[in-house]
Design a protein around this motif. Structure first.
Motif, PDB file in Angstrom:
ATOM      1  N   ASN A   1       0.818  -1.221   0.000  1.00 12.28           N
ATOM      2  CA  ASN A   1       0.000   0.000   0.000  1.00 12.28           C
ATOM      3  C   ASN A   1       0.853   1.273   0.000  1.00 12.28           C
ATOM      4  O   ASN A   1       0.384   2.333   0.407  1.00 12.28           O
ATOM      5  CB  ASN A   1      -0.911   0.003   1.228  1.00 12.28           C
ATOM      6  CG  ASN A   1      -1.908  -1.138   1.230  1.00 12.28           C
ATOM      7  OD1 ASN A   1      -2.940  -1.073   0.570  1.00 12.28           O
ATOM      8  ND2 ASN A   1      -1.598  -2.193   1.971  1.00 12.28           N
TER       9      ASN A   1
ATOM     10  N   GLU B   1      -0.565   4.487  -1.724  1.00 11.88           N
ATOM     11  CA  GLU B   1      -1.636   5.121  -0.960  1.00 11.88           C
ATOM     12  C   GLU B   1      -1.086   5.807   0.286  1.00 11.88           C
ATOM     13  O   GLU B   1      -1.535   6.898   0.658  1.00 11.88           O
ATOM     14  CB  GLU B   1      -2.689   4.092  -0.565  1.00 11.88           C
ATOM     15  CG  GLU B   1      -3.885   4.709   0.145  1.00 11.88           C
ATOM     16  CD  GLU B   1      -4.992   3.712   0.404  1.00 11.88           C
ATOM     17  OE1 GLU B   1      -5.953   4.080   1.109  1.00 11.88           O
ATOM     18  OE2 GLU B   1      -4.896   2.560  -0.088  1.00 11.88           O
ATOM     19  N   ILE B   2      -0.109   5.183   0.932  1.00 13.13           N
ATOM     20  CA  ILE B   2       0.514   5.790   2.116  1.00 13.13           C
ATOM     21  C   ILE B   2       1.153   7.124   1.758  1.00 13.13           C
ATOM     22  O   ILE B   2       0.977   8.126   2.459  1.00 13.13           O
ATOM     23  CB  ILE B   2       1.555   4.831   2.723  1.00 13.13           C
ATOM     24  CG1 ILE B   2       0.866   3.636   3.369  1.00 13.13           C
ATOM     25  CG2 ILE B   2       2.432   5.557   3.752  1.00 13.13           C
ATOM     26  CD1 ILE B   2       1.817   2.547   3.821  1.00 13.13           C
TER      27      ILE B   2
ATOM     28  N   ARG C   1      -1.528   9.803   1.038  1.00 12.45           N
ATOM     29  CA  ARG C   1      -2.133  10.286   2.282  1.00 12.45           C
ATOM     30  C   ARG C   1      -1.164  11.180   3.051  1.00 12.45           C
ATOM     31  O   ARG C   1      -1.560  12.178   3.659  1.00 12.45           O
ATOM     32  CB  ARG C   1      -2.555   9.099   3.165  1.00 12.45           C
ATOM     33  CG  ARG C   1      -3.727   8.298   2.638  1.00 12.45           C
ATOM     34  CD  ARG C   1      -4.170   7.311   3.718  1.00 12.45           C
ATOM     35  NE  ARG C   1      -5.198   6.381   3.240  1.00 12.45           N
ATOM     36  CZ  ARG C   1      -5.834   5.517   4.016  1.00 12.45           C
ATOM     37  NH1 ARG C   1      -5.542   5.458   5.311  1.00 12.45           N
ATOM     38  NH2 ARG C   1      -6.747   4.704   3.531  1.00 12.45           N
TER      39      ARG C   1
ATOM     40  N   LEU D   1      -3.822   3.102   8.283  1.00 14.17           N
ATOM     41  CA  LEU D   1      -4.026   2.183   7.168  1.00 14.17           C
ATOM     42  C   LEU D   1      -4.010   0.720   7.643  1.00 14.17           C
ATOM     43  O   LEU D   1      -4.820  -0.089   7.191  1.00 14.17           O
ATOM     44  CB  LEU D   1      -2.957   2.408   6.101  1.00 14.17           C
ATOM     45  CG  LEU D   1      -3.139   1.585   4.815  1.00 14.17           C
ATOM     46  CD1 LEU D   1      -2.885   2.434   3.579  1.00 14.17           C
ATOM     47  CD2 LEU D   1      -2.209   0.380   4.799  1.00 14.17           C
TER      48      LEU D   1
ATOM     49  N   GLU E   1      -7.269  -0.031   9.144  1.00 13.50           N
ATOM     50  CA  GLU E   1      -8.299  -0.208   8.118  1.00 13.50           C
ATOM     51  C   GLU E   1      -8.184  -1.571   7.448  1.00 13.50           C
ATOM     52  O   GLU E   1      -9.201  -2.173   7.064  1.00 13.50           O
ATOM     53  CB  GLU E   1      -8.174   0.899   7.070  1.00 13.50           C
ATOM     54  CG  GLU E   1      -8.494   2.287   7.586  1.00 13.50           C
ATOM     55  CD  GLU E   1      -8.124   3.366   6.585  1.00 13.50           C
ATOM     56  OE1 GLU E   1      -7.821   3.008   5.416  1.00 13.50           O
ATOM     57  OE2 GLU E   1      -8.126   4.560   6.945  1.00 13.50           O
ATOM     58  N   ARG E   2      -6.971  -2.067   7.273  1.00 10.91           N
ATOM     59  CA  ARG E   2      -6.759  -3.352   6.608  1.00 10.91           C
ATOM     60  C   ARG E   2      -6.945  -4.534   7.564  1.00 10.91           C
ATOM     61  O   ARG E   2      -6.804  -5.684   7.168  1.00 10.91           O
ATOM     62  CB  ARG E   2      -5.352  -3.409   5.985  1.00 10.91           C
ATOM     63  CG  ARG E   2      -5.079  -2.369   4.902  1.00 10.91           C
ATOM     64  CD  ARG E   2      -5.953  -2.568   3.679  1.00 10.91           C
ATOM     65  NE  ARG E   2      -5.600  -1.680   2.592  1.00 10.91           N
ATOM     66  CZ  ARG E   2      -6.126  -0.477   2.377  1.00 10.91           C
ATOM     67  NH1 ARG E   2      -7.039  -0.011   3.219  1.00 10.91           N
ATOM     68  NH2 ARG E   2      -5.751   0.261   1.351  1.00 10.91           N
TER      69      ARG E   2
END
Length: 276
Positions: free
Chosen positions: A12, A15-16, A19, A98, A101-102
């Motif tokens: 990820n 995405e990290i 963000r 994150l 969330e995962r």
């Protein structure tokens, strides 16, 4: 646990980084992420992410060379120490959120992951801040030396006439350097008139004026005259408001007018020569 964390971060990473960039742009007073070209922001962000994720281990080693290279770059970009700290905090928060969330971080392993984050972030933060402080001090020292060299030289412009352009803030240390260079230059150049040009001095307060008066007095003691030039209207207002006495030596608003006066003081003048 480390392996699971590393795998999820790698999967990820894009995405990290997105963000994290968003979080950095929301920081008050931050300029780099708003005004730098997008490709430079992206490249620097990936380098920071790589720096942060190379040490995800309770017993992880820290790559000092990588940290030094990065801190040298961000000092050059103008990152303040506050922004560096915020960058570390935001990256840690983004990764933690994150992983929650995962489903990697759960209630039953929350304490273990918090300990893992502490062992990951705290040593890394300490190393980054130490490297940043060292690089910042080195950069400031080099800039200070460069400024001193550029702004404290006595320049002979005509026989018996020399100019010392002053640039930047004048503190006690710089005042000593100015005085030394001024006296040595007056003697070696056999100057009779010295023009101190303060066009590049942003603020003239009581302390600055005191240093200038001391310099003028020292010049008189070695047999030369001192003239203060480059007095802008706002500087003149400040000098009057502070009640600073500059009546002991001549003043001119510009270097050009000062040069004309200096030529007159040495029994010379500029004349136009008609062409044949």
């Amino acid at each position: 646990m480390n392996k699971l964390m590393v795998e999820n971060i790698k999967q990820n990473m894009d995405e990290i980084i997105d963000r994290w960039i968003k979080a950095m742009r929301e920081e008050k007073g931050e300029r780099f992420f708003h005004f730098m070209p997008e490709h430079l922001v992206e490249k620097t962000s990936r380098e920071f992410a790589e720096l942060m994720t190379n040490n995800i281990s309770e017993q992880g080693s820290i790559n000092e060379d990588q940290i030094n290279d990065f801190t040298e770059k961000v000092v050059r970009f103008g990152w303040a120490i506050k922004i560096v700290n915020k960058a570390i905090d935001n990256f840690s928060d983004v990764v933690f959120d994150l992983l929650e969330e995962r489903g990697v971080i759960k209630d039953d392993n929350l304490r273990a992951f918090m300990r893992l984050f502490d062992n990951w972030i705290n040593p890394l933060r300490e190393s980054i801040i130490d490297a940043y402080s060292t690089e910042w001090e080195r950069t400031v020292s080099l800039q200070k030396i460069a400024l001193q060299e550029l702004s404290a030289s006595l320049i002979p412009v005509f026989d018996k006439i020399s100019v010392m352009p002053l640039v930047g803030t004048i503190d006690t240390e710089r005042a000593k350097l100015i005085m030394e260079n001024l006296l040595e230059g007056v003697v070696s150049q056999r100057a009779e008139v010295v023009l101190l040009d303060i066009t590049g001095v942003p603020v003239v307060d009581t302390m600055v004026a005191h240093h200038i008066i001391q310099a003028a007095d020292a010049v008189r003691l070695v047999g030369a005259q001192c003239m203060l030039v480059g007095i802008r209207p706002e500087i003149a207002q400040t000098i009057v408001a502070l009640g600073i006495n500059l009546h002991e030596f001549k003043t001119k608003s510009t270097l050009q007018r000062g040069m004309q006066a200096a030529l007159s003081m040495t029994n010379r003048k500029i004349v136009e020569v008609e062409g044949n």
